[in-house]
Design a protein around this motif. Structure first.
Motif, short mmCIF file in Angstrom:
data_model
loop_
_atom_site.label_atom_id
_atom_site.label_comp_id
_atom_site.label_asym_id
_atom_site.label_seq_id
_atom_site.Cartn_x
_atom_site.Cartn_y
_atom_site.Cartn_z
N TRP A 15 14.40 -83.88 -43.92
CA TRP A 15 15.69 -83.31 -44.33
C TRP A 15 15.96 -81.99 -43.63
O TRP A 15 17.06 -81.44 -43.73
N ASP A 16 14.94 -81.47 -42.95
CA ASP A 16 15.08 -80.20 -42.22
C ASP A 16 15.55 -80.51 -40.80
O ASP A 16 14.84 -81.16 -40.03
N ARG A 17 16.73 -80.04 -40.41
CA ARG A 17 17.31 -80.40 -39.13
C ARG A 17 16.48 -79.92 -37.94
O ARG A 17 16.61 -80.46 -36.83
N LYS A 18 15.64 -78.93 -38.13
CA LYS A 18 14.87 -78.43 -36.99
C LYS A 18 13.83 -79.45 -36.52
O LYS A 18 13.33 -79.35 -35.41
N TYR A 19 13.51 -80.44 -37.38
CA TYR A 19 12.55 -81.47 -37.00
C TYR A 19 13.23 -82.73 -36.46
O TYR A 19 12.56 -83.72 -36.16
N ILE A 20 14.55 -82.70 -36.37
CA ILE A 20 15.29 -83.87 -35.90
C ILE A 20 15.56 -83.74 -34.41
O ILE A 20 16.03 -82.70 -33.94
N THR A 21 15.26 -84.78 -33.66
CA THR A 21 15.51 -84.80 -32.21
C THR A 21 16.33 -86.04 -31.88
O THR A 21 15.93 -87.16 -32.20
N TYR A 22 17.47 -85.83 -31.26
CA TYR A 22 18.33 -86.94 -30.85
C TYR A 22 17.99 -87.34 -29.41
O TYR A 22 17.62 -86.50 -28.60
N SER A 23 18.14 -88.61 -29.12
CA SER A 23 17.80 -89.09 -27.78
C SER A 23 18.71 -90.25 -27.37
O SER A 23 19.01 -91.12 -28.19
N ALA A 24 19.12 -90.23 -26.11
CA ALA A 24 19.87 -91.34 -25.52
C ALA A 24 19.10 -91.93 -24.33
O ALA A 24 19.65 -92.67 -23.54
N ASP A 25 17.80 -91.60 -24.26
CA ASP A 25 17.00 -92.02 -23.10
C ASP A 25 16.89 -93.54 -22.98
O ASP A 25 16.70 -94.06 -21.88
N SER A 26 16.99 -94.24 -24.11
CA SER A 26 16.78 -95.69 -24.06
C SER A 26 17.87 -96.43 -23.30
O SER A 26 17.72 -97.61 -22.98
N TRP A 27 19.00 -95.75 -23.03
CA TRP A 27 20.04 -96.39 -22.24
C TRP A 27 19.61 -96.59 -20.79
O TRP A 27 20.13 -97.45 -20.10
#
Length: 510
Positions: A202-214
Motif C-alpha cells: 500500500w506504500d507507493r514507494k515500493y511500487i514500480t511500473y514497467s512497460a518493458d514487456s512490450w
C-alpha cells in the motif's frame, strides 16, 4: 429424445429456471473463488502481486463469469456459450504456457504463493478445465432449448431475483477490486507489470511500473518459442542454411589458438554402404557407423558384417543417430540427436518377434538390452540444444551441444550416469579464446573419452580440441586439413585419430 412437437409446459419452465440458477452459480463461483481469493486474500492480505500471465488468466476467468451472468439476465444465446468456451480455450493456453515455465522444477519449487500445495498457475489450469467440464455438463443437462426462450415470456430480459442481485453485486465488487489492484500495483497502459513482480504494498514507494514487456511483442508469432530449434546438420541432411551457419574449414581461423596440426597418413573407403554416414566409432576393435536410423558393424575390410535399423518413434523417441558408445562387456549405446538412447547387443539368434517394436531391420541380428532398451537424458543447460556426439568413460556418458538458429555462442558438456541415465553434471568449458570469439562457434560432430579428457572434433573450423574434465578447460587444440569438408565421428588410438569425411575413414597423426 426431446419431442419438439409438444408444447412447452410449466415443468419445462421450472427446469429452465433451475438451469439459469446453475449458470448463475457457475458465473459467481468462478469469479468469487479463484479471482476473489487471488485478489483479496493472496493480494491484499498476503502481498502476492500478479505477473503479466497471472493478470491475463484473471481477466479470462472474469470474462467467463460475466458472460455467464449475461446469460442469466438476457437468456440463453449460443454466442454466450461460445464466448465462454473461447475464453476457456484462451485461458487453457495461457495457463499451460505459464505452467510450462515451472512444471518440471524440483518438488516445492514454483512461482508465487500456493494453495493446498498447488501454485496459482496450476490452479488456473484446473479452473479452466472445470469451466469446460461444468458448463458442458450444464448444457448436457439443460431442458429443451425452446423452454429456455419460453421462460423469458417475451421480455427482453429476465427479472433479477434476490440471489441474482447478490451474485451480480459480488461479481461487480471483485472485478472492481481487481481493476483497482491492477491500476495501483501495475499502473495504467502502456504499463502492464513484470514477469517477476514486486510484492504488493500500500506504500507507493515500493511500487514500480514497467512497460518493458512490450519489447519484442510484435517481432513475430512463433508457437514453438524457444523450442523452435532447427535440426542439426547431418551428413544425409545438410541444414546449414536453416541453422544460419556458414562453414569455415580453415583451422587457423578457429576461435581458439592451435597447438599444432594433424596430418593425413591414410584414407580408406567404406564399401557396400550407399547411405551417407553420420558418425564413426571403434568399439572392442570393431568399427561402427550410422546413418539416420540405420547402423552397421564393419569387417576389417570396411564392408558391413551386420546391418540393423531402429524404429525412432517406439516408446521413447530416439531421433537421428549421432553417436555410438560401449555399454557393459558386449553392448552398445546408440545416441540420438535429442539425447535419447537405445541400448543394443549383437545376437545372431535374436528373437524377431521381441525385436519388432524396436527394429525395422536386422531383428535377427541385434536385440534391445534392458527391457525396451530406451531412455531419455534430461539436461538443464543443454535443454534447448541438440547434440551430434557422445563418449563414455564406462560409468558416465558425455554429450556436447551444437550451435543452432537460436544460439551460436553456448557450448555445453553434459554427463549422465549410465546406471540410471540421470544427469550428473554439466559445464561450459573455459578456454583461451581469441577476442570476441566463443566455443559455441565449434560444431562438434565426434567425441571420445580417454584418461579424464574428452577429445572432440569440430566440422566447423576443422579442429580437434582436448577438454580436461576435472578442470573443465580446453587444454589443447589441433588443426585438421581444410580439404575435409564434412568431418564426422572420432576414433583415438594413442596419438593417432580417425574421422569420417564422406564415407571415407581418414587417419591423422600429430
Amino acid at each position: 429424445m426431446t419431442d419438439y412437437t409438444q408444447p412447452v409446459n410449466e415443468g419445462d419452465i421450472k427446469k429452465a429456471k433451475t438451469f439459469y440458477d446453475i449458470i448463475c452459480w457457475g458465473g459467481l463461483l468462478i469469479v468469487l473463488l479463484p479471482v476473489g481469493i487471488a485478489n483479496l486474500i493472496l493480494g491484499y492480505l498476503l502481498g502476492d502481486s500478479p505477473c503479466t500471465l497471472c493478470w491475463g488468466q484473471r481477466q479470462q476467468m472474469a470474462y467467463i463469469g460475466v458472460v455467464a451472468l449475461f446469460m442469466v439476465r438476457y437468456g440463453f444465446k449460443p454466442k454466450y456459450l461460445a464466448t465462454m468456451l473461447v475464453m476457456a480455450a484462451v485461458g487453457l493456453y495461457s495457463s499451460f504456457r505459464h505452467l510450462g515455465n515451472h512444471a518440471a522444477r524440483d518438488v516445492g519449487q514454483g512461482f508465487g504463493l500456493d494453495i493446498f500445495g498447488i501454485h496459482t498457475q496450476m490452479w488456473a489450469e484446473i479452473v479452466f478445465w472445470c469451466v469446460v467440464m461444468l458448463f458442458g455438463l450444464a448444457t448436457f443437462l439443460a431442458p429443451r432449448f425452446d423452454a429456455l426462450i419460453a421462460e423469458m415470456r417475451g421480455r427482453p430480459w429476465r427479472p433479477l431475483t434476490t440471489f441474482y442481485k447478490i451474485a451480480f453485486g459480488i461479481v461487480a465488487f471483485i472485478i472492481a477490486s481487481n481493476s483497482f489492484q491492477a491500476a495501483w500495483s501495475t499502473g495504467l497502459p502502456p504499463n502492464w507489470g513484470q514477469g517477476d513482480p514486486w510484492r504488493f504494498s500500500w506504500d507507493r514507494k515500493y511500487i514500480t511500473y514497467s512497460a518493458d514487456s512490450w519489447e519484442g511483442m510484435w517481432a513475430g508469432i512463433n508457437f514453438l518459442g524457444r523450442r523452435d530449434v532447427k535440426d542439426p546438420d547431418l551428413a544425409y541432411k545438410p541444414n546449414a542454411k536453416k541453422l544460419g551457419i556458414t562453414w569455415n574449414h580453415n583451422a587457423a581461423e578457429a576461435p581458439i589458438a592451435l597447438n599444432g596440426s594433424l596430418t593425413v597418413s591414410n584414407t580408406r573407403e567404406i564399401k557396400g554402404i550407399d547411405a551417407k554416414l553420420n558418425t564413426l566409432q571403434k568399439i572392442r576393435g570393431e568399427y561402427v557407423v550410422t546413418s539416420k536410423y540405420d547402423f552397421w558393424f564393419l569387417n576389417d575390410d570396411l564392408t558391413p558384417s551386420i546391418h540393423a535399423a531402429m524404429d525412432p518413434w517406439f516408446s521413447a523417441n530416439v531421433l537421428d543417430l549421432v553417436g555410438v558408445t560401449p555399454y557393459g562387456e558386449d553392448a552398445y549405446v546408440l545416441m540420438g540427436m535429442n539425447k535419447s538412447i537405445l541400448r543394443v547387443r549383437k545376437n545372431p539368434e535374436a528373437d524377431d518377434v521381441q525385436g519388432w517394436a524396436n527394429f525395422t531391420a536386422g531383428r535377427d541380428q541385434v536385440e534391445a538390452v534392458g527391457g525396451k532398451g530406451r531412455a531419455r537424458i534430461d539436461t538443464t543447460r543443454a535443454k534447448m540444444f541438440y547434440v551430434h556426439s557422445s563418449a563414455t568413460d564406462g560409468k558416465y556418458i558425455f554429450t556436447a551441444t551444437v550451435p543452432d538458429n537460436k544460439d551460436k555462442k553456448t557450448f555445453v558438456i553434459s554427463k549422465a550416469l549410465m546406471a540410471d541415465w540421470t544427469l550428473s553434471g554439466e559445464f561450459k568449458p573455459a578456454a583461451a579464446l581469441k577476442d570476441g570469439r566463443s566455443l559455441g562457434e565449434l560444431y562438434v560432430t565426434g567425441m571420445v573419452y580417454e584418461d579424464s579428457k574428452l577429445y572432440a572434433v569440430s566440422k566447423n573450423f576443422n579442429v580437434l580440441v582436448v577438454i580436461d574434465i576435472a578442470t573443465e578447460t580446453v587444454t589443447e587444440a589441433w588443426g585438421l586439413p581444410a580439404d575435409f569438408t564434412d568431418i564426422r565421428g572420432l576414433v583415438k588410438t594413442g596419438d593417432t585419430f580417425e574421422i569420417l569425411d564422406g564415407n571415407r575413414i581418414v587417419t591423422l597423426t600429430k
